[in-house]
Design an enzyme around this catalytic site. Structure first.
Site, PDB file in Angstrom:
ATOM      1  N   TRP A 102       0.827  -1.209   0.000  1.00  0.00           N
ATOM      2  CA  TRP A 102       0.000   0.000   0.000  1.00  0.00           C
ATOM      3  C   TRP A 102       0.855   1.249   0.000  1.00  0.00           C
ATOM      4  O   TRP A 102       0.518   2.245  -0.655  1.00  0.00           O
ATOM      5  CB  TRP A 102      -1.026  -0.032   1.128  1.00  0.00           C
ATOM      6  N   ASP A 172      -2.013   6.604   6.224  1.00  0.00           N
ATOM      7  CA  ASP A 172      -3.059   5.770   5.637  1.00  0.00           C
ATOM      8  C   ASP A 172      -3.470   4.755   6.702  1.00  0.00           C
ATOM      9  O   ASP A 172      -2.839   3.716   6.856  1.00  0.00           O
ATOM     10  CB  ASP A 172      -2.523   5.063   4.386  1.00  0.00           C
ATOM     11  N   LYS A 196     -13.157  -1.603   6.476  1.00  0.00           N
ATOM     12  CA  LYS A 196     -12.462  -2.538   7.368  1.00  0.00           C
ATOM     13  C   LYS A 196     -12.929  -2.342   8.809  1.00  0.00           C
ATOM     14  O   LYS A 196     -13.576  -3.200   9.381  1.00  0.00           O
ATOM     15  CB  LYS A 196     -10.959  -2.347   7.254  1.00  0.00           C
TER      16      LYS A 196
HETATM   17  N1  PMP Z   1      -4.521   1.365   1.930  1.00  0.00           N
HETATM   18  C1  PMP Z   1      -4.605   0.270   2.705  1.00  0.00           C
HETATM   19  C2  PMP Z   1      -3.705   0.153   3.900  1.00  0.00           C
HETATM   20  C3  PMP Z   1      -5.518  -0.731   2.380  1.00  0.00           C
HETATM   21  O1  PMP Z   1      -5.611  -1.813   3.135  1.00  0.00           O
HETATM   22  C4  PMP Z   1      -6.353  -0.586   1.248  1.00  0.00           C
HETATM   23  C5  PMP Z   1      -7.398  -1.602   0.866  1.00  0.00           C
HETATM   24  N2  PMP Z   1      -7.172  -2.884   1.185  1.00  0.00           N
HETATM   25  C6  PMP Z   1      -6.207   0.563   0.468  1.00  0.00           C
HETATM   26  C7  PMP Z   1      -5.293   1.523   0.845  1.00  0.00           C
HETATM   27  C8  PMP Z   1      -7.056   0.792  -0.753  1.00  0.00           C
HETATM   28  O2  PMP Z   1      -8.315   1.093  -0.304  1.00  0.00           O
HETATM   29  P1  PMP Z   1      -9.578   1.300  -1.244  1.00  0.00           P
HETATM   30  O3  PMP Z   1      -9.927  -0.035  -1.795  1.00  0.00           O
HETATM   31  O4  PMP Z   1     -10.587   1.839  -0.266  1.00  0.00           O
HETATM   32  O5  PMP Z   1      -9.225   2.278  -2.288  1.00  0.00           O
END
Ligand code: PMP
Length: 361
Positions: A102, A172, A196
């Protein structure tokens, strides 16, 4: 059918009491004669729902005055672009800490808007740990420092909040928000996709220090400008009203259940139970993350042999334990154990893992 224990990384399990309340209120919210889904976002009923959700989140997290709370769309992925578009503020570069998948995505987007200084990377450890404060090569002229407190795929969680001096810290928190108390005043901006630990997919929460907004890069679309959302109470356009309402029910549930201090105790205990069992399995199950960086929320683990993965998942499903397959990029298993996963779910998983090892060890 009985409800299963759902270990999905997101969209993830929600508190059963919240789902029950949503069901009870589905057709007629508080005598309004309509569903929250059908309400005008500017009507007094929805405005009350929206304001209560924000007030409860502020109370739970202790969000100080001087911070805006925004209820947006686009997921955490949209934040990968909105952060640089809004927070570069004429500066040349931003610092990013790379702890896995991420972080890398966030870095990739930021590079479209300015220079990225990778202040530290855990790549050499195959992303099995977080870089220590002393390893961060921070630039005092950076626009901000971005990091991922919890890497949802790798299961790597920071055991400390990086100190960045006068440079705003951006986090994030998609997979760790609300899992424990944090000191919001240490951050310039916090963002999280809701699916989540907050509520349904479609809602993204941003908590941002007011003095950082309003200086977007030229050409920034209105929908990607924090100031426009802040000035309009997150109602510049139609917000994800139903997801906002469910998030509000989750915040009420958290408050009723002791708030974030109690969540932290329960989450630590739940995670410890699972890691302790994995560590005591004599190598049948393995978690690759260094102890001090182990996530309380996402627990990846492998089995003694890949050939056992399919039988493990099949047996788990039959036992009512679902969504344990690891992320497609890493394989193996992953148990996501957010706030709404009851401790009985961990007991059931550990019990199943013990049985499976007995039969296949
Ligand atoms: N950052 C993290 C730490 C994540 O776990 C996720 C999704 N698993 C995301 C960003 C991306 O999120 P989204 O699908 O809401 O765009």
């Amino acid at each position: 059918m009985a409800r299963v224990f759902n270990f999905s990384a997101g969209p993830a399990v929600l508190p059963e009491a919240v789902l029950q309340q949503a069901k009870d209120e589905l057709l007629d919210w508080h005598g309004s004669g309509c569903s929250v889904m059908e309400m005008s976002h500017r009507g007094k009923e929805f405005m009350a729902i929206a304001e209560k959700a924000e007030a409860d989140l502020r109370e739970l997290m202790g969000i100080p005055a001087g911070y805006k709370v925004l209820f947006l769309q686009g997921g955490a992925s949209a934040q990968f672009s909105m952060v640089p578009m809004n927070l570069l503020r004429g500066k040349k570069s931003a610092d990013y800490i790379n702890t896995g998948e991420w972080s890398k995505k966030a870095i990739g987007e930021a590079r479209k808007f300015g220079a990225v200084n990778v202040a530290a990377t855990a790549e050499a450890s195959k992303f099995s740990t977080e870089p220590a404060q002393g390893e961060l090569k921070l630039d005092p002229n950076a626009a901000y420092v971005h990091y991922t407190p919890n890497e949802t795929i790798g299961g790597v969680e920071f055991s400390y909040v990086p100190q960045t001096g006068a440079v705003p810290l951006v986090a994030d928190m998609s997979s760790t928000i609300l899992s424990r108390p944090i000191d919001v005043s240490k951050f310039g901006l916090i963002y999280a996709g809701a699916q989540k630990n907050i509520g349904p997919a479609g809602l993204t929460i941003v908590i941002v220090r007011e003095d950082l907004i309003g200086q977007t890069v030229p050409g920034t679309p209105a929908m990607l400008d924090y100031k426009i959302h802040a000035d309009n109470g997150s109602m510049y356009n139609t917000p994800p009203t139903y997801a906002w309402y469910i998030a509000g029910l989750v915040f009420e549930w958290l408050k009723k259940n002791g708030g974030l201090k109690v969540m932290a105790q329960v989450n630590e205990r739940k995670a410890k139970k699972l890691y302790d069992y994995i560590d005591a399995s004599g190598g049948f199950y393995k978690n690759p993350v260094e102890r001090h960086s182990r996530s309380w929320m996402n627990v990846p683990f492998t089995l003694k042999s890949e050939a056992l993965d399919e039988p493990f998942l099949k047996g788990a499903k039959a036992a009512g334990l679902v969504q344990l397959k690891g992320h497609r990029s890493v394989g193996g298993m992953r148990a996501s154990i957010y706030n709404a996963m009851p401790e009985t779910g961990i007991d059931a998983l550990v019990g199943y893992m013990q049985d499976f090892m007995k039969k296949n060890g």
